[in-house]
Design a protein around this motif. Structure first.
Motif, mmCIF file in Angstrom:
data_model
loop_
_atom_site.group_PDB
_atom_site.id
_atom_site.type_symbol
_atom_site.label_atom_id
_atom_site.label_comp_id
_atom_site.label_asym_id
_atom_site.label_seq_id
_atom_site.Cartn_x
_atom_site.Cartn_y
_atom_site.Cartn_z
ATOM 1 N N GLY A 173 0.774 -1.077 -0.269
ATOM 2 C CA GLY A 173 -0.311 0.359 0.174
ATOM 3 C C GLY A 173 0.971 1.099 -0.137
ATOM 4 O O GLY A 173 -0.069 1.784 0.208
ATOM 5 N N GLY A 174 1.949 0.642 0.394
ATOM 6 C CA GLY A 174 3.020 2.048 0.205
ATOM 7 C C GLY A 174 3.371 2.958 -1.445
ATOM 8 O O GLY A 174 2.397 2.679 -2.188
ATOM 9 N N GLY A 175 3.528 4.555 -1.122
ATOM 10 C CA GLY A 175 3.500 4.861 -3.108
ATOM 11 C C GLY A 175 3.633 6.580 -2.192
ATOM 12 O O GLY A 175 4.770 6.393 -1.766
ATOM 13 N N LEU A 176 4.221 6.911 -3.869
ATOM 14 C CA LEU A 176 4.089 8.167 -3.647
ATOM 15 C C LEU A 176 3.016 8.920 -3.591
ATOM 16 O O LEU A 176 2.012 8.793 -4.714
ATOM 17 C CB LEU A 176 5.306 8.229 -5.188
ATOM 18 C CG LEU A 176 4.964 10.474 -5.413
ATOM 19 C CD1 LEU A 176 6.190 10.634 -4.245
ATOM 20 C CD2 LEU A 176 6.145 10.181 -6.577
ATOM 21 N N VAL A 177 2.829 10.598 -3.060
ATOM 22 C CA VAL A 177 1.732 10.718 -2.879
ATOM 23 C C VAL A 177 2.411 12.558 -2.239
ATOM 24 O O VAL A 177 3.179 12.269 -1.882
ATOM 25 C CB VAL A 177 0.745 10.051 -1.966
ATOM 26 C CG1 VAL A 177 1.206 10.462 0.003
ATOM 27 C CG2 VAL A 177 -0.288 11.107 -2.008
ATOM 28 N N GLN A 178 0.959 13.150 -3.176
ATOM 29 C CA GLN A 178 1.820 14.862 -2.433
ATOM 30 C C GLN A 178 1.089 14.695 -0.419
ATOM 31 O O GLN A 178 0.340 14.473 -0.719
ATOM 32 C CB GLN A 178 0.568 15.418 -3.641
ATOM 33 C CG GLN A 178 1.758 15.745 -4.613
ATOM 34 C CD GLN A 178 0.720 16.343 -6.129
ATOM 35 O OE1 GLN A 178 -0.440 17.063 -5.795
ATOM 36 N NE2 GLN A 178 1.171 17.223 -7.096
ATOM 37 N N ALA A 179 1.879 15.888 -0.606
ATOM 38 C CA ALA A 179 1.578 16.135 0.860
ATOM 39 C C ALA A 179 -0.096 16.390 1.104
ATOM 40 O O ALA A 179 -1.340 17.111 -0.106
ATOM 41 C CB ALA A 179 1.943 17.735 1.038
ATOM 42 N N GLY A 180 -1.101 16.194 1.519
ATOM 43 C CA GLY A 180 -1.990 16.785 1.812
ATOM 44 C C GLY A 180 -2.925 15.181 1.675
ATOM 45 O O GLY A 180 -4.368 14.704 1.420
ATOM 46 N N GLY A 181 -2.458 14.200 0.640
ATOM 47 C CA GLY A 181 -2.879 12.791 -0.033
ATOM 48 C C GLY A 181 -3.190 11.806 1.842
ATOM 49 O O GLY A 181 -3.086 12.113 2.386
ATOM 50 N N SER A 182 -3.890 10.854 0.712
ATOM 51 C CA SER A 182 -3.547 9.782 1.702
ATOM 52 C C SER A 182 -3.299 8.093 1.022
ATOM 53 O O SER A 182 -3.396 8.408 -0.224
ATOM 54 C CB SER A 182 -5.295 9.786 1.890
ATOM 55 O OG SER A 182 -5.478 9.361 0.577
#
Length: 123
Positions: A8-17
């Motif tokens: 479930g990990g990954g790359l996400v922008q700040a504020g994301g989930s």
């Protein structure tokens, strides 16, 4: 032998989930307290959240309170960590860990660990 596999990990922008999952095999999952730990680059592995064997008791690090939610599904042998409002400082590898019955924030008392899943939060 107990095995734990995170995903479930990954790359996400700040504020994301993100929602992390940890599937446990080789043991009696309903007897396990579970926890998530976070290891930021160059830092020690730190407690994030824990849940007792029944799922009736949880606790969170101050940094996770109000943003992260842990729960376990004993029918699926899986523990989850829902993370919202992610921050760049949440970046790192997230590990799940298992021990018998009761919650602990001390990584030294957990005998079983997964291989970790990478979370990267961009600013």
């Amino acid at each position: 032998q107990v095995q734990l596999v995170e995903s479930g990990g990954g790359l996400v922008q700040a504020g994301g989930s993100l929602r992390l999952s940890c599937v446990v095999s080789g043991g009696t999952f309903r007897n396990y307290a579970m926890a998530w730990f976070h290891q930021a680059p160059g830092k020690d592995r730190e407690f994030v959240s824990g849940i007792n064997f029944s799922g009736g008791s949880t606790n969170y690090a101050d940094s996770a309170k109000g943003r992260f939610t842990i729960w376990k599904d004993n029918a699926k042998n899986t523990v989850y960590l829902q993370m919202i409002s992610l921050k760049p400082e949440d970046t790192g590898v997230y590990y799940c860990a298992a021990r018998a019955w009761t919650i602990s924030t001390n990584r030294g008392v957990f005998g079983s660990w997964g291989q970790g899943t990478q979370v990267t939060v961009s600013s």
